[in-house]
Design a protein around this motif. Structure first.
Motif, PDB file in Angstrom:
ATOM      1  N   ASP A  91      61.574  12.074  -9.248  1.00 35.83           N
ATOM      2  CA  ASP A  91      62.673  12.259 -10.188  1.00 35.83           C
ATOM      3  C   ASP A  91      62.584  13.639 -10.802  1.00 35.83           C
ATOM      4  O   ASP A  91      61.506  14.083 -11.183  1.00 35.83           O
ATOM      5  N   LYS A  92      63.736  14.302 -10.911  1.00 38.81           N
ATOM      6  CA  LYS A  92      63.699  15.663 -11.463  1.00 38.81           C
ATOM      7  C   LYS A  92      63.460  15.641 -12.963  1.00 38.81           C
ATOM      8  O   LYS A  92      63.068  16.634 -13.551  1.00 38.81           O
ATOM      9  N   GLY A  93      63.685  14.494 -13.597  1.00 43.52           N
ATOM     10  CA  GLY A  93      63.439  14.388 -15.039  1.00 43.52           C
ATOM     11  C   GLY A  93      62.425  13.296 -15.304  1.00 43.52           C
ATOM     12  O   GLY A  93      61.338  13.292 -14.749  1.00 43.52           O
ATOM     13  N   TYR A  94      62.823  12.347 -16.128  1.00 43.15           N
ATOM     14  CA  TYR A  94      61.943  11.223 -16.437  1.00 43.15           C
ATOM     15  C   TYR A  94      62.538   9.946 -15.859  1.00 43.15           C
ATOM     16  O   TYR A  94      63.728   9.915 -15.499  1.00 43.15           O
ATOM     17  N   LEU A  95      61.742   8.897 -15.777  1.00 41.70           N
ATOM     18  CA  LEU A  95      62.182   7.651 -15.155  1.00 41.70           C
ATOM     19  C   LEU A  95      63.360   7.049 -15.913  1.00 41.70           C
ATOM     20  O   LEU A  95      63.324   6.927 -17.134  1.00 41.70           O
ATOM     21  N   GLY A  96      64.385   6.714 -15.168  1.00 44.91           N
ATOM     22  CA  GLY A  96      65.536   6.046 -15.792  1.00 44.91           C
ATOM     23  C   GLY A  96      66.363   6.958 -16.673  1.00 44.91           C
ATOM     24  O   GLY A  96      67.084   6.488 -17.543  1.00 44.91           O
ATOM     25  N   GLY A  97      66.277   8.248 -16.461  1.00 46.67           N
ATOM     26  CA  GLY A  97      66.997   9.180 -17.338  1.00 46.67           C
ATOM     27  C   GLY A  97      68.459   9.363 -16.954  1.00 46.67           C
ATOM     28  O   GLY A  97      69.219   9.978 -17.682  1.00 46.67           O
ATOM     29  N   GLY A  98      68.857   8.846 -15.800  1.00 53.95           N
ATOM     30  CA  GLY A  98      70.252   9.003 -15.376  1.00 53.95           C
ATOM     31  C   GLY A  98      71.071   7.796 -15.769  1.00 53.95           C
ATOM     32  O   GLY A  98      70.968   7.303 -16.893  1.00 53.95           O
ATOM     33  N   GLY A  99      71.825   7.307 -14.802  1.00 53.74           N
ATOM     34  CA  GLY A  99      72.720   6.188 -15.079  1.00 53.74           C
ATOM     35  C   GLY A  99      72.004   4.925 -15.534  1.00 53.74           C
ATOM     36  O   GLY A  99      72.564   4.123 -16.279  1.00 53.74           O
ATOM     37  N   SER A 100      70.744   4.762 -15.105  1.00 52.23           N
ATOM     38  CA  SER A 100      70.018   3.526 -15.453  1.00 52.23           C
ATOM     39  C   SER A 100      69.896   3.344 -16.953  1.00 52.23           C
ATOM     40  O   SER A 100      69.868   2.215 -17.445  1.00 52.23           O
ATOM     41  N   GLY A 101      69.798   4.437 -17.670  1.00 47.43           N
ATOM     42  CA  GLY A 101      69.629   4.339 -19.113  1.00 47.43           C
ATOM     43  C   GLY A 101      70.906   4.650 -19.860  1.00 47.43           C
ATOM     44  O   GLY A 101      70.917   4.736 -21.086  1.00 47.43           O
ATOM     45  N   ARG A 102      71.997   4.841 -19.131  1.00 46.22           N
ATOM     46  CA  ARG A 102      73.238   5.262 -19.795  1.00 46.22           C
ATOM     47  C   ARG A 102      74.362   4.262 -19.610  1.00 46.22           C
ATOM     48  O   ARG A 102      75.454   4.443 -20.130  1.00 46.22           O
ATOM     49  N   ASN A 103      74.103   3.221 -18.831  1.00 49.00           N
ATOM     50  CA  ASN A 103      75.180   2.268 -18.571  1.00 49.00           C
ATOM     51  C   ASN A 103      75.298   1.302 -19.750  1.00 49.00           C
ATOM     52  O   ASN A 103      74.519   1.349 -20.695  1.00 49.00           O
ATOM     53  N   THR A 104      76.265   0.415 -19.655  1.00 44.64           N
ATOM     54  CA  THR A 104      76.472  -0.520 -20.757  1.00 44.64           C
ATOM     55  C   THR A 104      75.834  -1.879 -20.468  1.00 44.64           C
ATOM     56  O   THR A 104      76.111  -2.856 -21.159  1.00 44.64           O
ATOM     57  N   ALA A 105      75.003  -1.934 -19.422  1.00 41.10           N
ATOM     58  CA  ALA A 105      74.069  -3.047 -19.210  1.00 41.10           C
ATOM     59  C   ALA A 105      74.736  -4.394 -18.959  1.00 41.10           C
ATOM     60  O   ALA A 105      74.169  -5.435 -19.238  1.00 41.10           O
ATOM     61  N   ILE A 106      75.954  -4.359 -18.423  1.00 41.50           N
ATOM     62  CA  ILE A 106      76.660  -5.613 -18.151  1.00 41.50           C
ATOM     63  C   ILE A 106      76.368  -6.059 -16.725  1.00 41.50           C
ATOM     64  O   ILE A 106      76.361  -5.249 -15.804  1.00 41.50           O
ATOM     65  N   VAL A 107      76.124  -7.359 -16.552  1.00 44.75           N
ATOM     66  CA  VAL A 107      75.958  -7.899 -15.199  1.00 44.75           C
ATOM     67  C   VAL A 107      76.927  -9.063 -15.003  1.00 44.75           C
ATOM     68  O   VAL A 107      77.253  -9.794 -15.939  1.00 44.75           O
ATOM     69  N   ARG A 108      77.377  -9.212 -13.759  1.00 46.73           N
ATOM     70  CA  ARG A 108      78.316 -10.282 -13.412  1.00 46.73           C
ATOM     71  C   ARG A 108      78.411 -10.348 -11.900  1.00 46.73           C
ATOM     72  O   ARG A 108      77.941  -9.440 -11.207  1.00 46.73           O
ATOM     73  N   SER A 109      79.044 -11.375 -11.385  1.00 46.84           N
ATOM     74  CA  SER A 109      79.216 -11.453  -9.935  1.00 46.84           C
ATOM     75  C   SER A 109      80.613 -11.895  -9.553  1.00 46.84           C
ATOM     76  O   SER A 109      80.850 -12.284  -8.423  1.00 46.84           O
ATOM     77  N   ASN A 110      81.564 -11.816 -10.475  1.00 47.67           N
ATOM     78  CA  ASN A 110      82.911 -12.328 -10.173  1.00 47.67           C
ATOM     79  C   ASN A 110      83.786 -11.252  -9.546  1.00 47.67           C
ATOM     80  O   ASN A 110      84.822 -10.890 -10.085  1.00 47.67           O
ATOM     81  N   TYR A 111      83.354 -10.752  -8.414  1.00 50.38           N
ATOM     82  CA  TYR A 111      84.108  -9.693  -7.740  1.00 50.38           C
ATOM     83  C   TYR A 111      85.290 -10.267  -6.980  1.00 50.38           C
ATOM     84  O   TYR A 111      85.506 -11.487  -6.956  1.00 50.38           O
ATOM     85  N   LEU A 112      86.061  -9.379  -6.358  1.00 46.87           N
ATOM     86  CA  LEU A 112      87.298  -9.815  -5.702  1.00 46.87           C
ATOM     87  C   LEU A 112      87.072 -10.184  -4.243  1.00 46.87           C
ATOM     88  O   LEU A 112      87.691 -11.107  -3.726  1.00 46.87           O
ATOM     89  N   THR A 113      86.201  -9.451  -3.578  1.00 50.18           N
ATOM     90  CA  THR A 113      86.058  -9.691  -2.142  1.00 50.18           C
ATOM     91  C   THR A 113      84.846 -10.580  -1.891  1.00 50.18           C
ATOM     92  O   THR A 113      83.857 -10.515  -2.627  1.00 50.18           O
ATOM     93  N   PRO A 114      84.889 -11.376  -0.843  1.00 49.38           N
ATOM     94  CA  PRO A 114      83.732 -12.191  -0.505  1.00 49.38           C
ATOM     95  C   PRO A 114      82.472 -11.335  -0.313  1.00 49.38           C
ATOM     96  O   PRO A 114      81.386 -11.737  -0.738  1.00 49.38           O
ATOM     97  N   GLU A 115      82.613 -10.157   0.281  1.00 49.86           N
ATOM     98  CA  GLU A 115      81.457  -9.282   0.468  1.00 49.86           C
ATOM     99  C   GLU A 115      80.834  -8.931  -0.873  1.00 49.86           C
ATOM    100  O   GLU A 115      79.622  -8.977  -1.064  1.00 49.86           O
ATOM    101  N   GLY A 116      81.725  -8.544  -1.816  1.00 50.10           N
ATOM    102  CA  GLY A 116      81.246  -8.147  -3.127  1.00 50.10           C
ATOM    103  C   GLY A 116      80.612  -9.315  -3.861  1.00 50.10           C
ATOM    104  O   GLY A 116      79.550  -9.196  -4.474  1.00 50.10           O
ATOM    105  N   VAL A 117      81.232 -10.477  -3.762  1.00 49.15           N
ATOM    106  CA  VAL A 117      80.727 -11.647  -4.481  1.00 49.15           C
ATOM    107  C   VAL A 117      79.321 -11.991  -3.988  1.00 49.15           C
ATOM    108  O   VAL A 117      78.396 -12.185  -4.782  1.00 49.15           O
TER     109      VAL A 117
END
Lengths: 952, 191, 82, 429
Positions: free
Chosen positions: D67-93
């Motif tokens: 990592d060019k910086g520190y662990l989790g310094g990119g999107g991993s630590g900047r997202n809004t931490a929501i999880v779900r599985s109700n996607y639209l396509t069977p592949e996504g689900v």
């Protein structure tokens, strides 16, 4: 109740004649006009204002300003009010928040006893088993400890706020001596200036200074106020600097709005916020009665409040020394005056609700009720960070200094160095001159490059060199932590010991440490704790401060209410010329994008049936309409539609589908040729804007040699569809100059003429309903007259207006699909059943290679008409078509209604190609879980597939 | 069609502050004709003003350079045919009467600029938008054509937008004017 | 809110315009292979640094034009009419 | 074998509390070797999860995560931490459902409480067409055994009492897609959990190590890169590292890394912004999303409201954030919950998203042998982190694209078989 109000102070801001009654935790108190909530309570002897977040420790005044982490209170329905800066208003109901059951006795204070087990990140290491307990118990307990105030759901100020734009040449953030100096100099150089001060009055630290300071302040004030080029905003904060000097200013003192967000595009930004005093880390440093030197000076000099009676002062700088003088003048006994510059120190403070004793560095223990710290400064470089600067630590001066700034951002004042008032003003003044020069050059450039602007007089001003003499960096001892551990982040209850632990566990970069311990993540957002946190990490890792770096300060500089950010609600609503009529005649409104339309007039089924039996009229104005003129229109149509257009004769109309470059169906509509070089194109309502922009794109960038002018005429032509077997009879009564006979004016033709005496109407014979119908496009200023004439003249023919819902029923009966409902983001032309319409042998049309590829495929879904075998069952739109009893998806219903004409349900659906042949049986999974059978129809049209009715 | 009334989309009469600091009135019935003329055509030369500027023609028509290669001509109500006919259509030139397609309103008074600055991000200072300046921009989230057209010695702007937005825009400007003392007409629906 | 220099209008807030992304060159659809066409449709350089991109002056002159913008800093230079 | 080091428990908390003893490090700062079996570029959630599953499921431990910086310094630590599985396509689900299952057991598997809070996920519909899409999603979800249904405004009010469900608002709530298994997770803890476990299994995490080039041979492009080539290693700011397999897990920076291997991507980088308010007493039990209003909101156990929106329209690598994001966000949130007009926004930030044309990732093998991609996650990267790691590990270990990622390989762009999540993408998180 104690009364700590002092006799009159020379710089006091209180009006002793006007007392204001308010309540604190339900008890009556009084303060004076000019008081903050905190100063009024302190004057009344209140010492504990809050409980801390995690350990519920009692907290009192520490900085007595906006940044004070201990003074968040609830005021009426407003949570998290900064009592250190909010002016007292009569009638305020102020209460402590984050306490249960009361401020005095908080059960959560038990956490102090178990504090040693609640080390940083403790929650990551426990509550893991059993799993269900985490969900049902532990989480609930953690939530109870959420700090902050309460929302009062019955009140909302949404929409009461306000915003405005501003375009100052120079925006000065900070109205202390340097900022005022900068504003005056910039204005004198001819720049328009906006001077923004966070506090309710200009002056910065001069306000709570000595007589000399007050005199200097008066002179500066007079100069600022007399200059017409300076707009002064007090009680206002520059909360953010965004790219290209887009500056957010939160104005809290405005007569018509609770708060007003000013969005300024400034030529130059002068950053002059002064310095924020830094706490000192030692055991008990969060005990009420431990205050920073600025706090006691403000309390004494601005509000004439005596902060205590026996004080220990630890001073490392002249401001700390000045606090001693102020304390003495206020009659506070100085128990010990410790000089950090010669190594004197404080180790521990004891006392719960108030300081009782202090243990000094030399081992002495002294009785005191006030500990005053003048131990150093944090440079609030927030706005500079936002401008891309990464400030650098200077160990000699024991603080950070600006490093590299873009040309349009300049720093001055305490943030850049130390100096006397005269030196600060001089530096500010030089900065203002420079800022004005750069801004005026920018203005010159903008005037030269902007079509509407007045051309600049004379040449561009010469660029001034930055010849400012930097302010001195007075040496200052590095006072961060005593020999004991204490609080670093007061709003998050994070101690220096916690930071040591985090570093030891591997969270040894400042960002990781911040995330693990939550230091700097609370409401103070690092104003007080960032530097101390970095210092403690440096200590833990035995590194130099310079190498530790700091966390990045993110906007906003001070928190902004959501209401103020939202401001007034601007939600443009589009209304056709007939919408008032619809509403007056009982139309149920339908919001479709920005348009408000009649969904129905109370009886959508009856309205639809009337179209089949008599005549109905519908307002379809939101249809996108583009007037196309020029010799090359046909080439343009050939490019953007999948079918052919070169041979469309004058007076003819043709249906066309558009696909995007990826072959996906994007829009459809009809286009008619009105004259040799004159066409009218219609688009879907929602696609109107995008199609217009797309046409301009290809005309401007791809085929600039084509001569076509596009004019959007959607609102200018009110579109009325007149449909039903008796519509010709009706129009014969109103249309002049046009032969309406089927021979002279057949289906898919266009004519121009007068309708109900209104000339310039365009009439085309098309329809979405499958009935005989004409679409009238009427100049909108006269549209109501035409509509009312139709209604009046059609009375005996059974005319009724119909709305969007009836149209949906009718078009589905006729099998017309809707782009975006019956197609989706992947629907290619063959799936939409466009078959023969698409001309693959064209040389150039949008998405041509994809069109060709898609026609070579056999696996794409197909849009078909479906009827349930039980005519009473009306599937829901988006019900899935499945493979028998299995859960394999083979398609879905895209449109579905009960057909009043056929007395049975009718559907359109996308199905797997294996099910596309007429007569194929499909299984539809209903929402209730039942599976019902349906049959694929031969034609999309359920009603009149031969088109007898529409061609009548 | 002398007997058929021209209906404006704006349902309200003038709004103004008692001290005259700002006033707002419907001017939708004004004749508005858009001319597109390629460079080098007689029409382009006759119209004369470049993009961003305007001039008053001897026949009382206000000619505004609304876009590169595009002019909008404003004249008294009912003069569309006449104004259109005044344009030399030799070459690639097109004339479209947009009188029915655009709502128009006038904002004037010493506080007109301050009021507009609440809803429009364009720099309206005298240097950047002097009397006669023509420009387009977003006003309360609606794309508008604006003309700074001082009138009776007062700062004044003519603002036009797509007709269907007219009522919304007028109501929103009226609301923005209340800060300067304007009274909203009864029944004026802000949203 | 960045400033974008429209070659016709002068500097404008980006909200007045629509960003149209990296300038790409449209292959001749009559002769382009599917692979060339899909490269045009989907593949992007997406550099961190200077990129030539198209904008549409939606609320202003309604002209498409190109500018060079540094995607690491949002600085812009050289705006050109289409 | 224990998949993590020193075991955490309530007992250990008490022991350390009593003895005031130091806690062990969660991971080391190792010296880099000159060669690894796999080099993973990007020390965020995806890179660390891939490393962990390679070690835990496939026994490959000679792995470096750079990592060019520190662990989790990119999107991993900047997202809004929501999880779900109700996607639209069977592949996504199928894909996201596996991810949700991994999140559900993660605390126990990694012995670090990632504070998975299953609190229900509401996607509001304000228009008929949005309601139709919700119904579409619900039906596809149900067919795959996902708990997902469309509920009416009164039921919405029951789940989230702070929402204004009155019918006369500009954006009336007509219903919602309700997905009870959705929730939020402490995003940093996920990163640390994987890092700690990977470290224990022998993976090297090399922070402040920036990849400057990917070394290849045999390819048709310059320096042996591009189609037909083979990866030999990476060049970093700390020297060259040889490796037969290099994995690109760099999210917003994916194009920059991939161009180093001569593999162009269908990606543009856009910032995704988020913001948080000051804390207030907890009142919002669910995650609330409005696609039409481009906003999603949840309340942390600390009482802060966390907001997100759609990606910024202007592509850029700048993460400064914008004022207009906060303005629109506030306006839209107050349309949903007028009662919180006096809450204050405390901090805004932004992360970089690697957006693809069909809002679906680009995963698996590429035209360069040994160069793998796990990119194009756009705004969904956090939700998919665990399953992406698991399937990428399988792909790297076997050299064959795992079944679950088959719809997401880079070939779909040349084959014209895009994934249909775009329709649902407008309704976001």
């Amino acid at each position: 109740m104690t009364h700590n109000r002092l006799p009159v102070r020379p710089g006091e801001v209180i009006d002793r004649e006007t007392s204001l009654a308010f309540t604190w935790n339900g008890r009556p108190h009084t303060g004076l006009r000019g008081d903050t909530i905190a100063s009024a309570l302190a004057a009344d002897g209140v010492e504990v204002f809050a409980r801390s977040m995690k350990y519920k420790r009692r907290r009192g005044i520490m900085t007595a300003d906006h940044w004070d982490p201990n003074l968040s209170v609830q005021v009426g329905d407003e949570p998290n009010v900064r009592a250190g800066s909010r002016r007292l208003v009569a009638g305020m109901e102020v209460s402590a928040q984050n306490v249960w059951p009361s401020l005095k006795f908080d059960i959560g204070a038990a956490n102090q006893l178990v504090g040693r087990f609640l080390s940083p990140g403790f929650y990551y290491k426990t509550f893991m088993r059993p799993k269900w307990l985490w969900h049902h118990l532990y989480q609930t307990i953690l939530r109870r400890f959420a700090p902050g105030g309460r929302i009062h759901w019955e009140t909302s100020t949404h929409g009461a706020y306000d915003k405005r734009y501003a375009h100052p040449d120079v925006l000065v953030a900070g109205g202390g001596p340097a900022g005022m100096g900068a504003a005056i100099a910039a204005a004198e150089a001819g720049a328009s200036v906006m001077l923004v001060e966070h506090e309710p009055e200009l002056g910065g630290h001069l306000r709570w200074g000595d007589a000399e300071d007050l005199t200097a302040l008066a002179d500066l004030l007079a100069a600022v106020q007399s200059h017409p080029g300076i707009e002064v905003l007090v009680d206002s904060t520059v909360t953010g600097r965004y790219d290209h000097n887009w500056i957010a200013v939160m104005q809290r003192s405005h007569e018509v709005a609770p708060e007003r967000l000013i969005k300024a595009r400034a030529g130059s930004l002068v950053v002059a916020p002064g310095l924020i005093e830094r706490p000192y880390v030692f055991a008990g440093n969060d005990t009420p009665g431990v205050m920073l030197s600025g706090a006691v000076r403000r309390l004494i000099n601005l509000w004439a409040v005596k902060p205590g009676s026996r004080a220990v002062v630890l001073s490392a700088n002249p401001e700390g020394d000045a606090a001693i003088a102020d304390l003495e003048a206020a009659g506070v006994e100085i128990v010990a005056a410790l000089d950090a510059r010669v190594g004197e120190d404080i180790v521990e403070v004891e006392g719960r609700g108030r300081v009782r004793r202090a243990v000094l560095g030399d081992g002495r223990t002294v009785a005191a009720d006030l500990v005053v710290l003048g131990t150093g400064w944090t440079a609030p470089t927030s706005l500079l960070n936002m401008a891309g600067d990464r400030p650098v630590y200077d160990p000699t001066a024991a603080r950070y200094f600006p490093n590299q700034l873009p040309d349009n951002v300049l720093a001055t004042g305490g943030i850049t160095g130390n100096g006397s008032t005269v030196e600060l003003v001089a530096h500010g003044s030089a900065t203002g001159t420079l800022a004005a020069n750069r801004a005026l050059r920018n203005r010159h450039e903008r005037r030269s490059s902007t079509a509407r602007a007045r051309s600049p007089e004379g040449p561009m001003p010469e660029s001034l060199q930055d010849t400012r003499v930097p302010l001195a960096r007075t040496p200052h001892p590095e006072c961060y932590r005593s020999s004991s551990h204490g609080m670093v982040d007061f709003s998050e209850d994070v101690s220096s010991k916690d930071l040591f632990q985090a570093s030891g566990e591997g969270f040894d970069s400042i960002e990781l440490m911040k995330r693990y311990t939550t230091a700097t993540m609370g409401p103070s957002q690092g104003k007080l704790e960032t530097v101390n946190a970095a210092a403690v990490l440096a200590e833990a890792r035995s590194m130099d401060m310079v190498d530790i770096g700091t966390t990045v300060w993110r906007p906003p500089f001070a928190p902004i209410s959501l209401g103020a950010l939202a401001g007034r609600i601007f939600e443009p609503i589009r209304r056709s010329a007939l919408q008032d009529w619809h509403e007056a005649h009982g139309a149920s409104p339908l919001l479709a994008g920005q348009w408000v339309r009649p969904d129905h007039y109370g009886d959508p089924v009856g309205e639809a049936r009337n179209v089949r039996e008599n005549v109905g009229i519908i307002d379809v104005t939101p249809l996108g309409k583009l007037d196309l003129r020029g010799p090359d229109v046909a080439k343009l149509l050939e490019l953007v539609y999948v079918n052919r257009w070169q041979k469309l004769e004058i007076g003819r109309v043709r249906y066309g589908t558009m696909v995007a470059e990826d072959g996906v169906v994007s829009d459809d509509g009809v286009t008619g040729r009105l004259g040799e070089d004159h066409y009218l194109m219609t688009t879907t309502s929602s696609g109107a804007g995008a199609v217009w922009e797309m046409l301009e794109d290809y005309l401007q960038t791809y085929r600039p040699e084509w001569n076509v002018h596009v004019t959007a005429v959607t609102g200018g032509l009110t579109s009325i569809n007149v449909a039903g077997p008796r519509c010709r009879d009706l129009l014969l009564r109103l249309v002049e100059d046009v032969d309406l006979s089927p021979e002279a004016f057949p289906y898919f033709h266009v004519r121009r003429g007068r309708v109900a005496g209104v000339s310039g109407c365009i009439i085309w014979r098309i329809g979405f309903t499958g009935e005989l119908s004409y679409e009238l496009h009427v100049p909108s200023g006269h549209a109501l007259h035409v509509w009312e004439s139709l209604i009046a003249n059609g009375e005996d023919l059974g005319i009724r207006p119909f709305g969007v819902e009836s149209q949906r029923i009718l078009r589905l009966e006729k099998g017309h699909y809707i782009v975006g409902q019956d197609t989706d983001g992947l629907t290619k032309a063959p799936s939409a059943g466009l078959g023969g319409l698409v001309k693959l042998d064209k040389h150039d049309t949008l998405g041509l290679p994809e069109l060709r590829a898609s026609y070579a495929r056999t696996d794409l879904p197909v849009l078909v008409a479906i009827q349930t075998d039980d005519p009473e069952i009306v599937p829901m739109e988006a019900d899935q078509i499945v493979d028998g009893d299995s859960n394999r998806i083979l398609g879905r219903i895209t449109s579905s209604r009960m057909s009043p004409t056929l007395g049975r349900s009718v559907c359109l659906g996308q199905v797997d190609p294996s099910l596309a042949a007429a007569g194929s049986k499909v299984t539809i999974l209903l929402v209730n879980g039942h599976r019902v059978s349906g049959t694929v129809q031969e034609h999309h049209a359920h009603v009149d597939p031969e088109g007898v009715r529409q061609n009548a | 069609m002398p007997d058929i009334e021209f209906k404006s989309p704006i349902a309200h009469g003038p709004v103004s502050a008692p001290d005259g600091s700002v006033s707002l009135e419907d001017e939708t019935s004004t004749t508005k004709v858009v001319v597109r003329a390629a460079t080098g055509t007689a029409a382009a030369a006759d119209l004369g003003v470049p993009y961003g500027q305007s001039r008053l023609r001897a026949d009382g028509t206000l000619v505004c350079g609304t876009r590169p290669g595009e002019w909008t001509l404003f004249a008294a109500a009912g003069r569309a045919t006449e104004v259109a006919a005044s344009v030399d259509t030799d070459g690639f030139v097109n004339v479209v009467d947009v009188t029915h397609g655009r709502a128009m309103m006038r904002v004037s008074g010493p506080k007109a600029t301050a009021m507009l600055a609440k809803v429009c991000d364009i720099d309206l200072t005298d240097d950047m938008a002097p009397d006669g300046a023509v420009f387009s921009g977003s006003v309360a989230k609606v794309t508008c054509d604006l003309l700074r057209s001082d009138w009776r010695g007062e700062v004044s702007y003519l603002i036009s937008c797509e007709r269907s937005f007219g009522n919304y825009l007028f109501a929103t400007l009226a609301d923005a004017s209340t800060e300067f003392g304007a009274e909203l007409p009864t029944g004026l629906d802000i949203h | 809110m960045i400033v974008v220099n429209c070659p016709h209008c002068g500097p404008r807030n980006s909200s007045d315009l629509r960003p149209c992304g990296e300038v790409t060159s449209r292959p001749d659809p009559a002769t382009a292979s599917l692979s060339e066409w899909r490269t045009y449709l989907y593949m992007r350089e997406n550099p961190s640094g200077w990129v030539t991109e198209a904008w549409y002056c939606r609320s202003g002159c309604r002209r498409y034009f190109t500018i060079e913008r540094n995607t690491a800093t949002n600085e812009t230079r050289r705006s050109e009419a289409s | 074998m224990a998949r993590h080091g020193y075991t955490y428990s309530a007992g250990k908390l008490i022991k350390h509390g009593l003895t005031r003893g130091d806690w062990p490090r969660m991971w080391r700062r190792p010296e880099a070797r000159s060669s690894y079996d796999v080099v993973i570029v990007g020390g965020g959630l995806h890179g660390l999860a891939t490393a962990y599953y390679l070690a835990a499921d496939h026994g490959m431990t000679n792995i470096a995560v750079l990592d060019k910086g520190y662990l989790g310094g990119g999107g991993s630590g900047r997202n809004t931490a929501i999880v779900r599985s109700n996607y639209l396509t069977p592949e996504g689900v199928a894909f996201y459902d596996r991810s949700l299952a991994l999140y559900n057991s993660m605390t126990q598997e990694l012995n670090l409480n990632v504070m998975f809070s299953r609190r229900g996920h509401l996607t509001l519909a304000h228009t008929d067409s949005a309601l139709r899409t919700m119904h579409w999603r619900a039906e596809v979800n149900k067919l795959q055994g996902i708990d997902s249904s469309v509920i009416d405004p009164q039921e919405v009010k029951k789940e989230a009492p702070s929402l204004d469900i009155s019918a006369d608002t500009r954006y009336p709530i007509l219903g919602a897609l309700f997905h009870p298994p959705g929730g939020i997770v402490r995003h940093d803890a996920v990163v640390w959990g994987y890092a700690r476990a990977a470290d224990h299994l022998g993976v090297h995490m090399l922070q402040e190590t920036e990849v400057l080039d990917i070394l290849c041979e045999g390819g048709e492009g310059p320096d042996g890169k591009g189609t037909g080539g083979r990866v030999t290693g990476v060049r970093t700011n700390r020297g060259d590292i040889s490796a037969p397999a290099v994995v690109n897990c760099t999210a917003g920076w994916a194009s920059l890394i991939s161009n180093m291997a001569g593999v162009p991507l269908p990606i543009t980088t856009h910032p995704l912004q988020a913001a948080v308010t000051e804390p207030c007493k907890v009142f919002l039990p669910t995650v609330v999303v409005s696609g039409s209003l481009h906003v999603y909101v949840s309340q942390t156990d600390r009482g802060e409201l966390v907001f997100g929106a759609s990606v910024d329209p202007v592509g850029t690598y700048r993460v400064n954030g914008t004022l207009e994001f906060t303005e629109e966000l506030a306006g839209h949130v107050l349309e949903l919950m007028p009662g919180i007009s006096k809450m204050r926004l405390m901090r805004q930030w932004s992360g970089l998203c690697d957006m693809t044309p069909d809002y679906s990732p680009v995963m698996g093998t590429t035209q360069v042998d040994g160069y793998f991609v796990d990119v194009g996650w756009g705004t969904y990267g956090f939700k998919a982190g665990p399953v992406a790691g698991e399937t990428m590990a399988e792909t790297i270990a076997t050299g064959r694209d795992a079944d679950l990622i088959a719809p997401f390989t880079i070939n779909r762009f040349t084959e014209g078989d895009l994934v249909g999540e775009k329709g649902a993408a407008a309704v976001g998180h």
